[in-house]
Design an enzyme around this catalytic site. Structure first.
Site, PDB file in Angstrom:
ATOM      1  N   ASP A  88      32.644  51.155  35.874  1.00 23.43           N
ATOM      2  CA  ASP A  88      32.156  49.886  35.344  1.00 23.43           C
ATOM      3  C   ASP A  88      33.359  49.057  34.889  1.00 23.43           C
ATOM      4  O   ASP A  88      34.491  49.544  34.836  1.00 23.43           O
ATOM      5  CB  ASP A  88      31.215  50.176  34.166  1.00 23.43           C
TER       6      ASP A  88
ATOM      7  N   ASP B 279      24.885  43.084  35.109  1.00 24.05           N
ATOM      8  CA  ASP B 279      24.120  42.913  33.866  1.00 24.05           C
ATOM      9  C   ASP B 279      23.073  41.822  34.012  1.00 24.05           C
ATOM     10  O   ASP B 279      23.266  40.666  33.606  1.00 24.05           O
ATOM     11  CB  ASP B 279      25.070  42.591  32.710  1.00 24.05           C
TER      12      ASP B 279
ATOM     13  N   GLU C 234      36.303  44.726  37.261  1.00 26.01           N
ATOM     14  CA  GLU C 234      36.627  43.454  37.930  1.00 26.01           C
ATOM     15  C   GLU C 234      38.138  43.138  37.957  1.00 26.01           C
ATOM     16  O   GLU C 234      38.558  42.508  38.935  1.00 26.01           O
ATOM     17  CB  GLU C 234      35.864  42.312  37.246  1.00 26.01           C
TER      18      GLU C 234
END
Length: 799
Positions: free
Chosen positions: A405, A483, A408
């Protein structure tokens, strides 16, 4: 064609007259008077690569996206020349290169234009960073539609949209918000029933304009790097997607349990809470294969550590969960806490593995642990080190899968939400900044994770999940759409995003069922489960801030609906596993938008709600509250209502009843849908019989069932079972032929065929030309027959 002199505006530069041409086998070079070199590479009969250099200078030829295993080769390449153009011909395409402007026109062998440059390649010098902003513009054909580009949270048809690719942590994103977590610079164009694909393999921030600024122009550009794109011709949408997936890579088969239902939350802790959740699933007989541990299992959010207060003995806990049929999945983030007493930080510092800023200091940013440094995953040595960090988790503690997670990479409390643009990266020996490496950072992290999990899970298959991705990441991990929010709009978005991702070559995908942010009511949760069981990755995940989100968190009626549909997921596992086999081997999308299923029907070009699950199941979720049904479009062909067996003629819109315990679901006539018994988890029961639901058709239909050991690598040595069925129906006869491949021997000895919609009363049964007593046939609503799994031909004869 327009001349370049008419287009000298806005500081853009353009190729002028071609003055030189050469060929090196599959590569053709065209050089302009002002120093532009166009390299065209013929990859396949239907696939080309276009690469442009300025000042006669190509950058080093390297791509993270392109798979080394992709198929290459073509049957014919003929090059000819006239006064005004060069002509390249393969057996599938004709390519014209204009001598005055270097513009490209691509047509099919009959001369129908598929794709055509408008201005074509042009560029503008980037004075702030150096290099060029590279641009390409194409003529938008009349009625042209556009699809793909990964996880865009908008209508599936991108006509009239302008979007960007810059992987971004977008908590609680909204409809049409852009960009999001993925950078997949690949789109499909469709016009006049001819489809093509363009993959712009440029990792800088890229932009696409689909007739937004100018209604007759489609363009794409990047903030740096090369104009480097691949062109793929169908003419079928499905073939374009398949060839793109082959180009950028296909995943290996996951373990079958990874296709089961999975439960997650931020966060399940301490151990007693995890055990309580697991026990509740089994007590309520709700199937589940995996429980996730979010960041709170760590010691102070330090990756590769455990909080021994919350989890005093993780090895024991994981083992006990496994005894109850639960796999344990743990989260790992890229940010490593700056802490001199933390062994992962120490190792990275000693070996100089962290990213640095342009002037030398370490790049740091705030994430969950506080101040963090970030490994440079574009360095093979760093990836190898990272892979080895999983050894203890996988081999000693028994962790089953890993979830990456925040990759990015997400950085908190800065406007950009990510690393500074001057952050330096090794980039496989081609040093660069974060401007170029940002979009592939998460991809390279999960690549390292995949290599580590694969090595240390052996001989089991790896299962890895990622949030950030660039084209080709499907080789390493499944993904989800980040999300999202517990709203009906996000239920609609989840449906569209799954279809879009599958059309973008990334089929192993799901959403946070029920919504990550905020809290769904029972109706929304039930409707989302009904959709989510038809997504390849099926997981409930929530922030936990607003309440619990387990199947029993609402009233008993909702729990019963959720159980019913999760059980259906487990019944359909052999169908889903066969879908994955076709994706893994042939790049066939696991979900198909209606336009992929029937592009000839213009009604499908703007449909967002309905999709095909595999090849033969039509799904249309309920996406509004208080609904007892909905209008939907049934595509061409004849379809059986899954719940009632009513045969519906397609090619039309119709109303379908669907109370809270139902979803509009149809099966293509002629389909043979394999089913397993309901299990509480994969492997709970020995499969003593394969059940196949046979939907009668007056005609021919082919179906496939793939099976293997459900884990491990014996299937790569031929130990698989591939049953190919050919159904042929006549007014008073139904025959099923079986062609079997592979050496895997299934545990079950018989196949039960259950018949739907037979147009005649059964008068006789023949198996491999021998008559069978009708006493073996069950009559009534459950009309079925059991036969040996090794039969060759089954005939059902009318009276």
């Amino acid at each position: 064609m327009i001349t370049n002199t008419e287009l000298e505006y806005k500081g853009n530069l353009y190729p002028n007259q071609i003055v030189d041409f050469s060929q090196d086998v599959d590569k053709l070079y065209f050089t302009s008077e002002n120093g532009v070199v166009l390299q065209i590479t013929v990859l396949r009969n239907s696939a080309l690569r276009f690469r442009y250099a300025t000042e006669y200078n190509f950058e080093p030829d390297f791509s993270y996206a392109i798979s080394e295993k992709g198929i290459r080769g073509y049957d014919k390449l003929v090059v000819s020349e006239t006064k005004t153009e060069y002509l390249l011909e393969t057996i599938r395409m004709k390519i014209l290169v204009d001598k005055k402007t270097m513009r490209i026109q691509i047509s099919d062998p009959e001369g129908n234009i598929i794709n055509e440059d408008e201005i074509g390649f042009h560029w503008e010098e980037n004075y702030e960073y150096g290099g060029n902003t590279v641009k390409m513009s194409k003529i938008t054909q009349t009625g042209e539609s556009f699809y793909g580009l990964g996880d865009k949270a908008m209508h599936s048809n991108l006509k009239g949209k302008r979007v960007s690719n810059w992987v971004t942590d977008q908590y609680a994103y909204g409809k049409d918000q852009d960009p999001l977590y993925k950078a997949v610079p690949f789109y499909v164009g469709l016009t006049e029933n001819k489809a093509y694909g363009i993959f712009f393999d440029n990792t800088f921030k890229t932009h696409f304009d689909f007739a937004h600024e100018r209604r007759n122009t489609t363009s794409f550009w990047a903030d740096g790097g090369e104009m480097n794109y691949y062109f793929i011709y169908g003419p079928d949408v499905s073939k374009v997607v398949r060839l793109y997936t082959d180009l950028t890579g296909k995943p290996e088969l996951p373990p079958l349990w990874a296709l089961g239902f999975q439960q997650s939350k931020w966060s399940y802790f301490p151990e007693s809470n995890v055990k309580e959740i697991a026990k509740k699933f089994r007590d309520l007989n709700i199937p589940c294969d995996a429980i996730y541990l979010d960041i709170d299992y760590m010691d102070g959010f330090r990756c590769f550590t455990w909080d021994k207060t919350k989890f005093p003995d993780p090895k024991r806990m994981i083992s006990e969960l496994e005894e109850d049929g639960f796999k344990t999945v743990v989260m790992i983030d890229p940010g490593i806490k700056v802490d001199r007493d933390y062994w992962v930080y120490q190792e990275a510092m000693e070996n100089d593995y962290f990213c640095k800023r342009g002037d030398g200091p370490y790049m740091n940013g705030k994430v969950w642990p506080g101040k963090c440094n970030f490994p440079d995953f574009t360095n093979p040595e760093v990836r190898q080190w990272w892979a080895e960090l999983y050894k203890e988790f996988m081999t000693e503690l028994g962790v089953h899968a890993v979830w990456n997670d925040m990759n990015e990479p997400a950085v908190m409390e800065v406007p950009s939400k990510t690393a500074p643009l001057d952050t330096r990266h090794y980039y496989e020996g081609n040093p660069t900044t974060h401007r170029k490496a940002h979009n592939i950072y998460g991809m390279q992290m999960v690549r390292a994770t995949y290599n580590g999990v694969k090595k240390h899970s052996y001989p089991k298959r790896p299962f890895v999940i990622t949030r950030a991705a660039y084209s080709g990441t499907q080789r390493y991990a499944c993904t989800w759409t980040g999300d999202n929010v517990a709203t009906w709009e996000h239920l609609w978005l989840a449906n569209v995003q799954m279809q879009r991702m599958c059309m973008s070559g990334y089929s192993f995908v799901g959403s946070d069922i029920g919504g990550f942010a905020e809290q769904p009511n029972g109706e929304l949760f039930a409707r989302w489960i009904q959709l989510g069981i038809f997504h390849p990755f099926c997981r409930v995940h929530s922030s936990g801030d607003h309440g619990d989100q387990e199947p029993w968190s609402f009233d008993s009626g909702v729990t019963d609906v959720v159980r019913k549909f999760i059980e259906l997921r487990y019944q359909l596992l052999p169908y889903l596993y066969t879908m994955f086999y076709e994706y893994s081997n042939n790049g066939i999308a696991m979900l198909k938008s209606l336009v992929m299923f029937d592009q000839e029907d213009p009604q499908t070009h703007f449909r967002t709600d309905e999709f095909i699950f595999g090849h033969q199941i039509l799904v249309c979720p309920i996406q509004e509250p208080n609904a007892q049904g909905r209008r939907m479009y049934v595509p061409r062909g004849n379809w059986y209502n899954f719940w009632t067996d009513e045969l519906i003629k397609g090619g039309r819109e119709m109303w379908v009843d669907a109370d809270i315990d139902s979803i509009p679901l149809f099966v293509k006539e002629g389909a043979m849908i394999p089913k397993y018994p309901v299990q509480q988890y994969v492997g709970e029961k020995d499969i003593d019989q394969l059940r196949i639901e046979v939907y009668y058709k007056n005609g021919i239909e082919n179906s496939t069932v793939y099976e293997d050991g459900q884990d491990g690598y014996d299937y790569t040595k031929g130990r698989y079972s591939l049953r190919n069925f050919k159904l042929q129906g006549k007014p008073a006869q139904l025959s099923i032929q079986q062609y079997k491949d592979g050496t895997f021997v299934t545990d079950y000895e018989t196949i039960e065929f259950k018949f739907h919609g037979l147009s005649f009363e059964i008068g006789g049964i023949e198996i491999d030309s021998e008559k069978v007593s009708l006493e073996d046939v069950k009559y009534g609503e459950d009309l079925s027959i059991q036969v040996s799994k090794n039969f060759t031909v089954l005939r059902v004869l009318g009276k």
